[in-house]
Write an enzyme that holds these catalytic residues in place. Structure first.
Site, PDB file in Angstrom:
ATOM      1  N   GLN A 122      13.648   3.411  -1.532  1.00 57.07           N
ATOM      2  CA  GLN A 122      14.416   2.727  -0.494  1.00 57.07           C
ATOM      3  C   GLN A 122      13.878   1.332  -0.215  1.00 57.07           C
ATOM      4  O   GLN A 122      14.345   0.656   0.706  1.00 57.07           O
ATOM      5  CB  GLN A 122      14.402   3.567   0.788  1.00 57.07           C
ATOM      6  N   HIS A 193      12.099   5.336   4.103  1.00 57.06           N
ATOM      7  CA  HIS A 193      12.116   5.186   5.560  1.00 57.06           C
ATOM      8  C   HIS A 193      11.392   3.941   6.055  1.00 57.06           C
ATOM      9  O   HIS A 193      10.597   3.995   6.988  1.00 57.06           O
ATOM     10  CB  HIS A 193      11.538   6.428   6.240  1.00 57.06           C
ATOM     11  N   GLU A 287      21.696  10.796  14.452  1.00 56.74           N
ATOM     12  CA  GLU A 287      21.729  10.510  15.886  1.00 56.74           C
ATOM     13  C   GLU A 287      22.351   9.164  16.207  1.00 56.74           C
ATOM     14  O   GLU A 287      22.259   8.203  15.432  1.00 56.74           O
ATOM     15  CB  GLU A 287      20.305  10.526  16.462  1.00 56.74           C
ATOM     16  N   TYR A 297      11.930   9.433  21.735  1.00 54.99           N
ATOM     17  CA  TYR A 297      13.118  10.123  21.234  1.00 54.99           C
ATOM     18  C   TYR A 297      12.787  11.410  20.477  1.00 54.99           C
ATOM     19  O   TYR A 297      13.682  12.058  19.947  1.00 54.99           O
ATOM     20  CB  TYR A 297      13.978   9.151  20.418  1.00 54.99           C
ATOM     21  N   TYR A 308      13.771  19.715   5.535  1.00 54.21           N
ATOM     22  CA  TYR A 308      14.396  19.887   4.218  1.00 54.21           C
ATOM     23  C   TYR A 308      14.019  21.220   3.583  1.00 54.21           C
ATOM     24  O   TYR A 308      14.736  21.739   2.739  1.00 54.21           O
ATOM     25  CB  TYR A 308      14.030  18.719   3.303  1.00 54.21           C
TER      26      TYR A 308
END
Length: 416
Positions: A122, A193, A287, A297, A308
């Site tokens: 990513q 991430h 979310e 949060y 997972y």
């Protein structure tokens, strides 16, 4: 809180309940005006009362027009418009390229001087935003994945820099005067991430940065690392004195605006100055959150999704000390970027006035979300786009989306 969920721990939702929730979700926009937004809508109603009366009652439809094609595009932002000319965009590619794109012709001009990026997974070149004073400074901010060195070799982290965009209206634009603003600490192994979404506050005084948990989970609750947080800085990278943890003696924690975040890929201020963010959940539990100063949060201690591995995670309602999302999605939508729609001069989609437009990756969708004055939120519409949507951008009443992948197209949405 709206829950679009086929697996809810305490009271499983059946299909009729899901359908009922969707049917009764808030359809009409509430008081969602940014600067000029209420004026835009009022003017629209005055000029076209019949059309304005239909706002919120019919789902707008559109066709798409392909403008340009990219290899793994990640983000886009609009340059200031000149008179009534079609907008020009800055577009990033994960592999490290930054382009100026003429939306009238589709012509792409490469910008040189981009820092080396750690491309893979990513990671790579990420977000791009123009500085609040761009008109006089020509400054932009970009985020990217950076490889570590020395003791951090084989480790990676997001970095944010400020640069001057020189030669904007030439055939050889270039980034100069590159200044580091922020970086993830520590760098860790793996290339997932990063988040590294960038957003300026409406008054232009503060820079918000989403810092992902880097697929490490625990850092989101660790006050000694800046992973799994939303960061708030001054535009020069210094820490605002009124940040919620500015006085706890920890230089990293002083950066934090919120904690307990997993992978925030979209952030937008609404017309009332409220900050909203979408966040990728694990196996379920994407979310949509109202982001407020000092809130936690809950990740990875609570989530409306599962690990997972299949192991359950306690839902938000089991731990009220953590802030619950306003919407959760299971199955996931895999949210990417997010943009606030205002009717602007073009007025292409007046029914979306004040709504959030969210790009969906695995869902291959454009999702329209309404936020209300009482801080609730509901999904209004969902459009099947047929491809993963990496970025969405509303500009002056027009809407543009970027497809993900090797041949990702920049599409303009044209109202039917």
């Amino acid at each position: 809180m709206t829950i679009i969920n086929t697996r809810y721990k305490n009271s499983p939702l059946t299909l009729p309940i899901i359908i009922s929730a969707l049917l009764f979700s808030t359809a009409a926009c509430s008081n969602q005006a940014v600067v000029n937004t209420n004026a835009d809508l009022a003017e629209y109603k005055e000029k076209s009362p019949a059309a304005a009366a239909s706002i919120g009652t019919e789902k707008p439809e559109f066709t798409t027009k392909a403008v340009a094609t990219f290899s793994e595009p990640w983000a886009m932002t609009a340059l200031p418009k000149i008179n009534d000319e079609p907008p020009k965009f800055l577009v990033t590619q994960k592999t490290g390229e930054l382009f100026i794109v003429d939306t009238a012709t589709g012509a792409k001009t490469a910008i040189t001087g981009v820092p080396n990026v750690a491309y893979g997974g990513q990671g790579g070149l990420g977000d791009v935003v123009i500085a609040p004073d761009f008109a006089t400074s020509n400054a932009i901010y970009i985020s990217y994945a950076e490889a570590g060195a020395g003791s951090e070799s084989n480790a990676f982290g997001a970095k944010v820099v400020k640069a001057k965009l020189s030669g904007l209206n030439t055939n050889a634009p270039r980034l100069q005067e590159i200044v580091p603003i922020w970086q993830q600490t520590p760098k860790v192994k793996g290339q997932g991430h990063y988040s590294h979404r960038l957003l300026f506050s409406p008054d232009g005084q503060y820079l918000y940065i989403s810092s992902g948990d880097r697929q490490q989970k625990d850092p989101a609750q660790d006050m000694t690392v800046n992973l799994g947080k939303i960061i708030r800085l001054n535009t020069d990278g210094s820490v605002p004195a009124d940040n919620p943890f500015a006085d706890n003696g920890n230089d990293l924690a002083a950066q934090f605006w919120t904690t307990g975040n997993r992978n925030v890929l979209g952030m937008v201020f609404d017309g009332d100055g409220k900050l909203w963010a979408n966040e990728m959940g694990p196996r379920g539990g994407d979310e949509f959150n109202l982001i407020e100063k000092g809130n936690n949060y809950g990740w990875p201690l609570v989530s409306n999704g599962r690990n997972y591995s299949g192991l359950d995670i306690p839902d938000h309602d089991t731990a009220p000390e953590f802030v619950a999302p306003k919407i959760t999605w299971t199955p996931v939508i895999s949210p990417s970027s997010m943009s606030l729609y205002t009717v602007g001069a073009q007025r292409n989609f007046p029914a979306w006035q004040g709504n959030m437009l969210i790009g969906g990756l695995s869902s291959k969708a454009l999702i329209v979300v309404d936020t209300a004055a009482d801080n609730t939120a509901d999904e209004r519409y969902r459009y099947d786009m047929g491809e993963r949507i990496r970025s969405v951008l509303a500009v002056d009443g027009e809407v543009w989306v970027l497809e993900d992948g090797d041949s990702g197209r920049l599409l303009k949405l044209l109202p039917k």
